[in-house]
Design a protein around this motif. Sequence first.
Motif, PDB file in Angstrom:
ATOM      1  N   LYS A  93      46.216 -48.613 -33.537  1.00  0.00           N
ATOM      2  CA  LYS A  93      45.232 -47.546 -33.766  1.00  0.00           C
ATOM      3  C   LYS A  93      45.787 -46.509 -34.749  1.00  0.00           C
ATOM      4  O   LYS A  93      45.616 -45.306 -34.579  1.00  0.00           O
ATOM      5  CB  LYS A  93      44.818 -46.897 -32.454  1.00  0.00           C
ATOM      6  N   SER A  96      42.622 -44.701 -39.659  1.00  0.00           N
ATOM      7  CA  SER A  96      41.287 -44.126 -39.521  1.00  0.00           C
ATOM      8  C   SER A  96      40.568 -44.342 -40.840  1.00  0.00           C
ATOM      9  O   SER A  96      41.184 -44.606 -41.872  1.00  0.00           O
ATOM     10  CB  SER A  96      41.352 -42.640 -39.160  1.00  0.00           C
ATOM     11  N   GLN A  98      36.843 -43.372 -43.285  1.00  0.00           N
ATOM     12  CA  GLN A  98      35.692 -42.508 -43.530  1.00  0.00           C
ATOM     13  C   GLN A  98      34.827 -43.174 -44.583  1.00  0.00           C
ATOM     14  O   GLN A  98      35.323 -43.646 -45.599  1.00  0.00           O
ATOM     15  CB  GLN A  98      36.178 -41.151 -44.038  1.00  0.00           C
ATOM     16  N   VAL A 107      30.668 -40.885 -41.919  1.00  0.00           N
ATOM     17  CA  VAL A 107      31.084 -41.440 -40.625  1.00  0.00           C
ATOM     18  C   VAL A 107      32.598 -41.566 -40.644  1.00  0.00           C
ATOM     19  O   VAL A 107      33.179 -42.052 -41.618  1.00  0.00           O
ATOM     20  CB  VAL A 107      30.450 -42.829 -40.386  1.00  0.00           C
ATOM     21  N   GLN A 108      33.231 -41.099 -39.583  1.00  0.00           N
ATOM     22  CA  GLN A 108      34.681 -41.210 -39.440  1.00  0.00           C
ATOM     23  C   GLN A 108      34.985 -41.923 -38.143  1.00  0.00           C
ATOM     24  O   GLN A 108      34.259 -41.772 -37.159  1.00  0.00           O
ATOM     25  CB  GLN A 108      35.346 -39.832 -39.411  1.00  0.00           C
ATOM     26  N   GLY A 109      36.070 -42.689 -38.134  1.00  0.00           N
ATOM     27  CA  GLY A 109      36.466 -43.357 -36.911  1.00  0.00           C
ATOM     28  C   GLY A 109      37.801 -44.060 -37.064  1.00  0.00           C
ATOM     29  O   GLY A 109      38.324 -44.210 -38.170  1.00  0.00           O
ATOM     30  N   ASP A 112      38.565 -50.404 -35.918  1.00  0.00           N
ATOM     31  CA  ASP A 112      38.513 -51.347 -34.807  1.00  0.00           C
ATOM     32  C   ASP A 112      37.874 -52.643 -35.301  1.00  0.00           C
ATOM     33  O   ASP A 112      37.516 -52.768 -36.467  1.00  0.00           O
ATOM     34  CB  ASP A 112      37.767 -50.764 -33.605  1.00  0.00           C
ATOM     35  N   LEU A 115      34.382 -52.267 -37.019  1.00  0.00           N
ATOM     36  CA  LEU A 115      34.450 -51.700 -38.367  1.00  0.00           C
ATOM     37  C   LEU A 115      35.030 -52.698 -39.359  1.00  0.00           C
ATOM     38  O   LEU A 115      34.538 -52.826 -40.481  1.00  0.00           O
ATOM     39  CB  LEU A 115      35.276 -50.415 -38.365  1.00  0.00           C
TER      40      LEU A 115
END
Length: 178
Positions: A93, A96, A98, A107-109, A112, A115
């Motif tokens: 993890k 990240s 965007q 959108v940010q995350g 995974d 995505l």
Amino acid sequence: MLKQIEPKRVTIEDVEFAIYPFGAMQAANLSGELGKFFGPMVAGLVPLVLGDSDDDVLSADLKDAMPLVTMAFSTLDGDNVEKLLRKLLIVGKNISCQYRDDNGEVVQGVLDQGLIDNIFCQNIDGLYRLAYEVINVNFSGFFKKLLAQSGVQSLKGTILSKMGNTEPLMEAGSVNLS
């Protein structure tokens, strides 16, 4: 001193990725797998990419290094490729991203499986480019040290011995050129 809070930012497929370094134990775990799969490949091809340079293969320009990465992954069976990519891109993890959705909203995350599937669907090359960037962030200098310890000539000999005698192939190819 807090190396894990400084990400490397890269943009692939109009998505900005922030790649954070792995923790020491996760990097150690992956170094064994990377050395096993990439080490012999890099030893055999590093002179082609870097010539007589003392640089590490990961310091090579991305366009020059991508064939190495793609070729190294192509030597693995599909399950091992997926396992290695999961460890590099998802398990820790440490990435990240965007991007803008269909409505133009940002959108940010954390990266995974979902995505990855959406971003890299029909573009496996982009997935390998991201993996290369993760390796570069976490293992810059790793292959240079590996080659220095093992010796390029020793690793080349290992590669050639595992490939077997290619002389008949070369002779057959030469006949066809005549």
